[in-house]
Write an enzyme that holds these catalytic residues in place. Structure first.
Site, mmCIF file in Angstrom:
data_model
loop_
_atom_site.group_PDB
_atom_site.id
_atom_site.type_symbol
_atom_site.label_atom_id
_atom_site.label_comp_id
_atom_site.label_asym_id
_atom_site.label_seq_id
_atom_site.Cartn_x
_atom_site.Cartn_y
_atom_site.Cartn_z
ATOM 1 N N LYS A 43 0.711 -0.226 -4.635
ATOM 2 C CA LYS A 43 -0.181 -1.380 -4.829
ATOM 3 C C LYS A 43 0.569 -2.564 -5.412
ATOM 4 O O LYS A 43 0.158 -3.709 -5.227
ATOM 5 C CB LYS A 43 -1.407 -1.018 -5.668
ATOM 6 C CG LYS A 43 -1.141 -0.502 -7.076
ATOM 7 C CD LYS A 43 -1.131 -1.555 -8.144
ATOM 8 C CE LYS A 43 -0.673 -0.927 -9.433
ATOM 9 N NZ LYS A 43 -0.176 -1.840 -10.441
ATOM 10 N N THR B 156 -4.896 -5.491 -10.383
ATOM 11 C CA THR B 156 -3.566 -6.094 -10.366
ATOM 12 C C THR B 156 -3.585 -7.450 -9.667
ATOM 13 O O THR B 156 -2.870 -8.370 -10.055
ATOM 14 C CB THR B 156 -2.569 -5.136 -9.676
ATOM 15 O OG1 THR B 156 -2.680 -3.857 -10.297
ATOM 16 C CG2 THR B 156 -1.148 -5.609 -9.806
#
Lengths: 343, 343
Positions: A191, A248
């Site tokens: 990710k 994030t």
């Protein structure tokens, strides 16, 4: 559960935050750091200024500069160190580790030289050692403020996962179990590549629509690679996959995203790393993910474009524009399994 | 593709933005609106001040206040009207619609009285009419600035989906096809409930970690209900599912999110609706989703808590805290299919 002794190796923001969580539960925490200056600072000021400013580190948390002392007599060893340093640390401690100590990794990356995840490194260096990974959408800065947070613990052994769940869980820090170690590891590591790419788009002035598209397709390509490497596809739809990607890509706490923004704004890699001043796992992970995509023959357009930006001087704007305007006509949305649909 | 005549019914921000996209491709656009004052404004000032301020509406876009005139001789009829008004509009036009005109819905909601999606309403009122839905992460404010955007068109007939893809696609506005009409409809409608809930958490001062957790679990509960209603699970992992949820939860352009933030900050429903000043589909959809969850016997904790906040005066803080700190121990992450894993 009786109070335990937990060695936390690494006093970055996450290692420090987890030490506070464990301490609040009554466990004894041995927090180890390599740098003597940081050790002195925490011993004297009870603050980890660079990594977690303005947070008091209670005196009950024992601070160590000696690695072997830190792990001695501990029930659990938390690895909170940058991925590329993990093997080196394990090599130092391995002859001192006893068979009952549980290794809990909290770093999110893949070893560059070997393309191995941390569970695979541990399996090489300390075979048979009980192992778990803790991963999910959990910025340290919020965890230390007792803002409710969810996270996943994965282990091949259910009893280890449930034990570590009990060790860490608080009323604010909610821990869920998952059997898919490789899926949780790859979600957390890969990710960062997508978050970096979304940051580049943000830095270039693309909008919310583009960021959402990159994230959606990003987790899809990550899941495709993960599946080829043995992970369960559905793990990537969970907290340690899309959940962690979301946090994030939408928080300024993320170094990976901020690094991407700086590249998108026109800074070069050296300037970017200097400005962030901490390890940006996503940059190394992009190189590894690119190699893995070739090795497993998985189409990963975002990873491939970001790789070219980072390592082949491709113009970021051209890369993101390519990703957003791929010209295949009559394209069916890739996530959808149309094999069973009469269309 | 030859240039077509497209009737766009409804001059909210999205109907107006799509008119600009279609006009830029050389199609003739008939933009209809109900309110005479808005019609006069656009006719004179070529601006839709309330819904899409500071955007010039080219003179080529024909503005209509008469519904039947607007659809006359059009090849495509775009429904860009609030969900609860769709049936009323279709009833007015149905005797004037010819069998070749394709209905393209772009609203995101479920009819309150009947719990039907818009494809189901159209199937009742205009059976056999070719139908498609256009949905995805696409804030109007960015689309009109030519910021790259992706979107999905779904139709039961592949040739219709591909035709509508061709009608709308530009180098900035990328259209992908998907056969799963009900999945795309439900994703677009139900994500507003989750986005509203994420807004409530934001308004209460919860953090990025909590928002990511609510979004991840939110799309899971939406997918569970969708699957029970006949949708393909994987559609919810695509642009019209998690993609649209992401853009809705992370952008201040979203009315649903902003309404949630106001509720989280302590405003009541009436004050919130007054402050937003436009239709907030998610509020109605929460009521419908709650009923559907009962009817299909699907556990939807986020939908259920948000329902209680909106319709049973539950304290928002208590609701979100409940969601984030559910106390089931040894909880396995719900998304993971552990049935095949030897754990």
């Amino acid at each position: 559960m009786k109070d335990l002794t937990v060695a936390v190796l690494g006093a970055g923001s996450w290692g420090t935050a987890l030490s506070l969580v464990l301490n609040s539960k009554g466990h004894s925490v041995n927090l180890w750091m390599r740098r003597k200056e940081q050790y002195d600072e925490i011993m004297i000021k009870r603050e980890n200024h660079k990594y977690l400013p303005n947070v008091y580190i209670p005196k009950e948390i024992k601070v160590f500069n000696d690695l072997i002392d830190a792990i001695k007599n501990s029930d659990i060893i938390v690895l909170a160190i940058p991925t590329q340093k993990v093997r080196e640390i394990i090599k130092i401690i391995k002859s001192h580790v006893n068979s009952g100590q549980i290794i809990v990794n909290v770093a999110k990356g893949i070893e560059e030289k070997t393309q191995l995840t941390i569970s695979q490194i541990v399996a090489e260096e300390l075979p048979q050692q009980p192992y778990a990974i803790l991963s999910g959408p959990s910025h340290a800065e919020e965890v230390v403020k007792d803002i409710p947070t969810t996270i996943v613990v994965a282990s091949k052994e259910r009893r280890i996962a449930e034990y570590i769940q009990e060790v860490f869980i608080t009323s604010f820090f909610r821990v869920y179990t998952n059997p898919d170690v490789i899926g949780v590891e790859l979600g957390g590591a890969l990710k960062n590549v997508i978050a970096f790419g979304a940051g580049v788009a943000d830095g270039l002035g693309f909008g919310d629509n583009a960021r959402a598209a990159l994230m959606t397709r990003g987790i899809t390509e990550v899941a495709r690679l993960g599946n080829a490497m043995g992970a369960n596809m559905s793990t990537f739809a969970g907290l340690s996959g899309i959940g962690d990607l979301i946090v994030t890509c939408t928080s300024m706490h993320s170094r990976n995203r901020r690094a991407g923004i700086l590249i998108g704004e026109g800074k070069n890699l050296k300037e970017t790393l200097e400005e962030i001043g901490m390890v940006v796992e996503g940059i190394t992970t992009t190189g590894v993910a690119y190699k893995l995509s070739k090795e497993y023959n998985i189409e990963m357009p975002i990873t491939q474009e970001i790789y070219k930006v980072l390592y082949e001087d491709k113009d970021p704007k051209e890369a993101v524009t390519n990703l957003m305007t791929r010209s295949r006509k009559h394209e069916i949305e890739e996530i959808v399994d149309v094999s069973n649909i009469d269309w």
